[in-house]
Design a protein around this motif. Sequence first.
Motif, PDB file in Angstrom:
ATOM      1  N   SER A 176      11.661   0.999   9.565  1.00 29.76           N
ATOM      2  CA  SER A 176      10.699   1.273   8.494  1.00 29.76           C
ATOM      3  C   SER A 176       9.268   1.033   8.966  1.00 29.76           C
ATOM      4  CB  SER A 176      10.992   0.389   7.280  1.00 29.76           C
ATOM      5  OG  SER A 176      12.204   0.758   6.656  1.00 29.76           O
ATOM      6  N   GLY A 180       6.612   3.873   9.068  1.00 28.05           N
ATOM      7  CA  GLY A 180       5.442   3.620   8.228  1.00 28.05           C
ATOM      8  C   GLY A 180       4.141   3.737   9.004  1.00 28.05           C
ATOM      9  N   ALA A 183       3.671   7.529   9.827  1.00 28.93           N
ATOM     10  CA  ALA A 183       3.373   8.296   8.619  1.00 28.93           C
ATOM     11  C   ALA A 183       2.006   7.926   8.060  1.00 28.93           C
ATOM     12  CB  ALA A 183       4.463   8.062   7.570  1.00 28.93           C
ATOM     13  N   GLY A 184       1.651   6.644   8.145  1.00 29.31           N
ATOM     14  CA  GLY A 184       0.352   6.214   7.651  1.00 29.31           C
ATOM     15  C   GLY A 184      -0.786   6.876   8.401  1.00 29.31           C
ATOM     16  N   SER A 187      -0.668  10.925   7.802  1.00 26.42           N
ATOM     17  CA  SER A 187      -0.993  11.397   6.456  1.00 26.42           C
ATOM     18  C   SER A 187      -2.498  11.560   6.276  1.00 26.42           C
ATOM     19  CB  SER A 187      -0.427  10.433   5.406  1.00 26.42           C
ATOM     20  OG  SER A 187      -0.942   9.125   5.595  1.00 26.42           O
ATOM     21  N   LEU A 212      -4.459   2.517   7.643  1.00 26.52           N
ATOM     22  CA  LEU A 212      -3.270   2.877   6.870  1.00 26.52           C
ATOM     23  C   LEU A 212      -2.020   2.792   7.737  1.00 26.52           C
ATOM     24  CD1 LEU A 212      -2.402   3.708   4.051  1.00 26.52           C
ATOM     25  CD2 LEU A 212      -2.527   6.088   4.770  1.00 26.52           C
ATOM     26  N   ALA A 213      -2.148   3.113   9.019  1.00 20.56           N
ATOM     27  CA  ALA A 213      -1.014   2.949   9.929  1.00 20.56           C
ATOM     28  C   ALA A 213      -0.601   1.489  10.018  1.00 20.56           C
ATOM     29  CB  ALA A 213      -1.377   3.485  11.318  1.00 20.56           C
ATOM     30  N   GLY A 216       1.247   0.598   6.953  1.00 21.42           N
ATOM     31  CA  GLY A 216       2.593   1.149   7.029  1.00 21.42           C
ATOM     32  C   GLY A 216       3.504   0.321   7.915  1.00 21.42           C
ATOM     33  N   PRO A 221       7.135   2.926   5.000  1.00 19.93           N
ATOM     34  CA  PRO A 221       6.634   4.206   4.476  1.00 19.93           C
ATOM     35  C   PRO A 221       6.618   4.283   2.958  1.00 19.93           C
ATOM     36  CG  PRO A 221       8.848   4.465   5.355  1.00 19.93           C
ATOM     37  CD  PRO A 221       8.402   3.084   5.728  1.00 19.93           C
ATOM     38  N   SER A 223       5.478   2.270   0.929  1.00 20.41           N
ATOM     39  CA  SER A 223       4.227   1.729   0.390  1.00 20.41           C
ATOM     40  C   SER A 223       3.058   2.705   0.498  1.00 20.41           C
ATOM     41  CB  SER A 223       3.856   0.449   1.136  1.00 20.41           C
ATOM     42  OG  SER A 223       3.513   0.736   2.493  1.00 20.41           O
ATOM     43  N   LEU A 224       3.172   3.729   1.323  1.00 20.06           N
ATOM     44  CA  LEU A 224       2.001   4.533   1.668  1.00 20.06           C
ATOM     45  C   LEU A 224       1.447   5.321   0.483  1.00 20.06           C
ATOM     46  CD1 LEU A 224       3.084   5.785   5.191  1.00 20.06           C
ATOM     47  CD2 LEU A 224       1.488   3.953   4.629  1.00 20.06           C
TER      48      LEU A 224
END
Length: 285
Positions: A176, A180, A183-184, A187, A212-213, A216, A221, A223-224
């Motif tokens: 995760s 995260g 994805a952070g 995005s 944000l990464a 994450g 993920p 939480s993002l």
Amino acid sequence: MPDLPFALWITIAGVLGLLVGSFLNVVILRLPERMAAGWRQEARDVLEMEADATPLPPGIVREPSHCPQCKHRLAASDNIPLFSWLLLRGRCRYCKAAISIQYPLVELLSGLLSAVIVWKFGPTWVALAGLVFTWTLIALAGIDFRTQLLPDQLTFPLLWLGLLLSLLPMFVAAPSAIIGAAAGYLSLWSVYWLFKLLTGKEGMGYGDFKLLAALGAWMGPVSLLPVILLSSLIGALVGGSLIALRRHQRELPMPFGPFIAAAGWVWLVAGDGLLQGYMQFTGLR
């Protein structure tokens, strides 16, 4: 951990937060200056110019605290977190210049948030990690607010620490945390380039992606999306209030990092409760 009353642990965390907040003020003020000096020297090296003879700005750890105006070295009694500013009535003891409200605000914020972390997680190693998370976010938010910079010197250690803690695991498991972090970053990176292609303008900086990464990596993920929505809501409320009060012009850029940091901290502390409340409100189970 020693067996102490829970209220005492919370008090200790609050006092520790005040002390750390004093150091965070130093980081907020001095780190950008040191970075800028390093960039200037790197530019001179690339251009094959002589080294700049201007003295480097004060370091973060070694150089003692001093008044920014008269440069007088501050005594220990001038450095008591929060209380010194109140006793001195917000003015330097030596030159009577006004002392920025930033100093007590950062110290108070650090103390309060540190107490909340221990209240939430108890006197545990999880709380210790949460304190490091909190203090780093305060420093990042303060620097971004002042300079619109989110230094790699802070975002990368926060990212790597989140990934390392996932090996225990502490907040989320390693898969995760890795997803995260990726994805952070991607995005906001995608939003950045879409906005730039459509408008020709830059809507945010790369530091926002990295922050944000890091969030994450700490919280996974899931939480993002809540963090992005919360940060957008907080940013809209703060930005709208400043514009309404005519303290900020519409065309001037506003740093997004402080809002991401605030949303990330809120989700770490209260994410489960907010999610449950939302599900009950919408009828989802």
